[in-house]
Design an enzyme around this catalytic site. Structure first.
Site, mmCIF file in Angstrom:
data_model
loop_
_atom_site.group_PDB
_atom_site.id
_atom_site.type_symbol
_atom_site.label_atom_id
_atom_site.label_comp_id
_atom_site.label_asym_id
_atom_site.label_seq_id
_atom_site.Cartn_x
_atom_site.Cartn_y
_atom_site.Cartn_z
ATOM 1 N N ARG A 110 101.368 -64.622 -21.783
ATOM 2 C CA ARG A 110 99.969 -64.249 -21.566
ATOM 3 C C ARG A 110 99.731 -64.121 -20.056
ATOM 4 N NH1 ARG A 110 94.916 -67.724 -20.965
ATOM 5 N NH2 ARG A 110 93.189 -66.311 -21.363
ATOM 6 N N HIS A 155 90.066 -62.179 -16.144
ATOM 7 C CA HIS A 155 90.245 -63.615 -15.878
ATOM 8 C C HIS A 155 89.659 -63.929 -14.491
ATOM 9 C CE1 HIS A 155 92.907 -67.303 -16.930
ATOM 10 N NE2 HIS A 155 92.209 -67.643 -15.866
ATOM 11 N N GLU A 200 87.555 -67.564 -21.003
ATOM 12 C CA GLU A 200 86.611 -68.655 -20.751
ATOM 13 C C GLU A 200 85.304 -68.241 -20.064
ATOM 14 O OE1 GLU A 200 88.498 -71.717 -18.454
ATOM 15 O OE2 GLU A 200 89.740 -72.367 -20.120
ATOM 16 N N ASN A 339 91.418 -72.257 -25.402
ATOM 17 C CA ASN A 339 92.008 -73.036 -24.311
ATOM 18 C C ASN A 339 91.561 -74.477 -24.508
ATOM 19 O OD1 ASN A 339 92.926 -70.650 -23.285
ATOM 20 N ND2 ASN A 339 91.697 -70.702 -21.418
ATOM 21 N N TYR A 341 92.112 -78.459 -23.324
ATOM 22 C CA TYR A 341 92.706 -79.387 -22.354
ATOM 23 C C TYR A 341 92.377 -80.842 -22.637
ATOM 24 C CZ TYR A 341 94.248 -75.555 -19.363
ATOM 25 O OH TYR A 341 94.890 -74.448 -18.881
ATOM 26 N N GLU A 408 95.809 -71.523 -23.940
ATOM 27 C CA GLU A 408 96.151 -72.413 -22.819
ATOM 28 C C GLU A 408 96.105 -73.859 -23.272
ATOM 29 O OE1 GLU A 408 93.939 -72.112 -19.115
ATOM 30 O OE2 GLU A 408 93.853 -69.924 -19.311
HETATM 31 C C1 NOJ Z 1 91.628 -72.655 -17.491
HETATM 32 C C2 NOJ Z 1 91.670 -71.399 -16.687
HETATM 33 O O1 NOJ Z 1 91.748 -70.310 -17.565
HETATM 34 C C3 NOJ Z 1 92.815 -71.348 -15.694
HETATM 35 O O2 NOJ Z 1 92.564 -70.299 -14.800
HETATM 36 C C4 NOJ Z 1 92.950 -72.679 -14.989
HETATM 37 O O3 NOJ Z 1 93.917 -72.636 -13.981
HETATM 38 C C5 NOJ Z 1 93.277 -73.739 -16.024
HETATM 39 N N1 NOJ Z 1 92.166 -73.830 -16.945
HETATM 40 C C6 NOJ Z 1 93.534 -75.129 -15.440
HETATM 41 O O4 NOJ Z 1 92.377 -75.637 -14.875
#
Ligand code: NOJ
Length: 501
Positions: A110, A155, A200, A339, A341, A408
């Protein structure tokens, strides 16, 4: 004496390592449920983004983006005063990235296309063939090596000239984005079969149009950020519909959008607080697209309307999604890019949060981490794999079990080559995905952020997310695999989650 000090230090070091390791094993771990193997069709990849890796910021006709402008004008806003002028120099060194991708044996990659490389001013009149040539080279080499390109159309790096006319606050962005997307479908759509319209939106709309941390540094809390979200959503849907009517028959690809979200837990089993958390985060963009009714989530519509009237306004700060737009947006995604985290606990706010007005004030919730969660380098990043399993099941149950690609997921540290913490993080999160798949969730791919260390926005190059270390001070920008790269390759080879050695 010296000898004693030496052994004592080794002892302390070993202890620290053991403690961290034990903490990870215990707190960043997930019990396996069901089959230990990912389905044959499951895709494994890594992710990057143009501004974060490409460099060559003003070469071969590329125009300026809002991030070029921001980093040049306000270097003090980056922790290390850095910028993306050279970054990993992927514009000149794609072959080094390709070598890493091949070594990892990923099935998809990606990456994003820099709008100002294709249209330097953002407008069709400025079309730049050299930008198109660069991405043709990238796509062709990926395909020649059996790696599926998953292409993000936007992005964060908006052409500066579009910002001068208001960027995402101007509804003109909808047509400008569709025109740009058409250029990409025309040039690359014969080979690119997975398109990702936006990465995002909440994460460029809120810092960019409310908190003023990111370009364009607009400080209009609870107003411009909502407008930016609304226009992003409409631009996404318009591009999706264009693809379906004009390109799908010939190109047979998929178009989706990527959102970021946390999952929420409650210490008191307060389901209403959890539901509010999900609606104001995940739901903001996916309720309009994936719910049966369409439109923004009910908790947002109701609260923002009520607050707006109280503030003396004649209408809600949250734009209305009705009529034609509501219908165009509903169902406008072949898959959901997620995404993920981290997660939080949530409860209703004990006192008003944020400025008046703002998303925080409307949200009216307190979100906080559990103190036993293991934290990475960023202050926001706690390892919570159960949150990923939770959010995938939430999507299955509330939004009709759409196809989901994890676009992500990753861990950042100081750059240790023996990055056991990252391995634990990835293993635990892939276990969450596997558990969800075994439980009927339609997840078809997983993508690590990131292939290599890169420009982490305001953190510059101080936070390392890479499976590959990037030598940022060397002119040839060597990429060196960390221990996690070797682990991820074993995962891909075996389609299982081998124990960590
Ligand atoms: C999400 C974002 O899409 C990416 O650009 C960023 O580096 C990562 N999170 C880590 O923070």
């Amino acid at each position: 004496m010296w000898l004693f000090a030496f052994f004592a230090t080794i002892g302390i070091l070993a202890n620290t390592i053991n403690v961290t390791q034990a903490k990870f094993d215990y707190n960043c771990n997930l019990t396996a449920k069901g089959s230990p193997k990912f389905p044959d069709s499951f895709s494994f990849g890594v992710s990057t983004a143009a501004y974060q890796i490409e460099g060559a910021w003003n070469e071969d006709g590329k125009g300026e983006s809002i991030w070029d402008d921001f980093t040049h004008k306000f270097p003090e806003k980056m922790d290390d005063r850095s910028n993306g002028d050279i970054a990993a120099d992927s514009y000149h060194r794609f072959d080094q990235d390709l070598a890493a991708l091949k070594e990892l044996k990923v099935t998809h990659y990606r990456f994003s296309i820099a709008w100002p490389r294709i249209y330097p001013t953002g407008d069709i009149s400025s079309k730049n063939q050299k930008g198109i040539d660069y991405y043709n080279m990238v796509i062709n080499k990926l395909i020649a090596n059996g790696i599926e390109p998953l292409v993000t159309i936007f992005h964060y790096d908006l052409p500066l000239e579009i910002q001068k006319i208001g960027g995402f606050a101007n509804p003109l962005i909808i047509n400008m984005f569709v025109t740009y997307a058409i250029e990409l479908f025309e040039n690359f759509g014969d080979r690119v079969k997975i398109w990702n319209t936006f990465n995002e939106p909440f994460d460029y709309c809120k810092p960019g149009y409310a908190d003023a941390n990111y370009p364009p540094q607009v400080n209009a809390h609870g107003v411009a950020d909502y407008l930016c979200m609304d226009h992003s959503l409409k631009a996404h849907a318009a591009a999706y519909r264009t693809y379906k009517t004009k390109y799908y028959e010939k190109q047979r690809g998929k178009v989706g959008i990527t959102v970021s979200s946390r999952f929420f837990f409650s210490h008191t089993n307060d389901q209403e607080a959890i539901s509010r958390g999900m609606q104001f985060n995940l739901g903001f963009l996916i309720h309009p697209i994936f719910s049966k009714t369409g439109g923004y989530p009910p908790a947002m519509v109701e609260t923002i309307n009520r607050n707006s009237l109280k503030e003396g306004r004649v209408s809600s700060r949250l734009p209305k999604l009705d009529g034609r737009w509501r219908e165009l947006i509903k169902g406008s995604s072949d898959y959901l890019g997620l995404n993920y985290y981290t997660s939080r606990y949530i409860k209703r706010a004990s006192k008003p949060n944020g400025e008046n007005p703002s998303w925080e004030r409307d949200y009216d919730s307190d979100a906080y981490p559990d103190e036993t969660w293991v934290r990475g380098k960023p202050d926001w990043l706690y390892c919570v794999p159960e949150g990923l399993e939770g959010i995938l099941k939430y999507i299955r149950d509330h939004y009709g079990n759409p196809e989901v690609i994890i676009t992500e997921n990753g861990w950042s540290d100081d750059g240790d080559p023996e990055d056991d913490d990252r391995i634990h993080f990835i293993k635990a999160h892939m276990q969450a995905v596997l558990n969800a798949v075994n439980d009927g969730c339609n997840v078809t791919g997983y993508t690590v952020w990131s292939l290599l260390d890169n420009f982490e926005w305001q953190k510059g190059y101080t936070h390392k997310f890479g499976l590959y270390a990037l030598n940022i001070t060397s002119p040839s920008r060597e990429r060196t695999p960390r221990k996690s790269a070797k682990y991820y390759r074993r995962v891909i080879e075996t389609r299982t989650l081998p124990s960590i050695s």
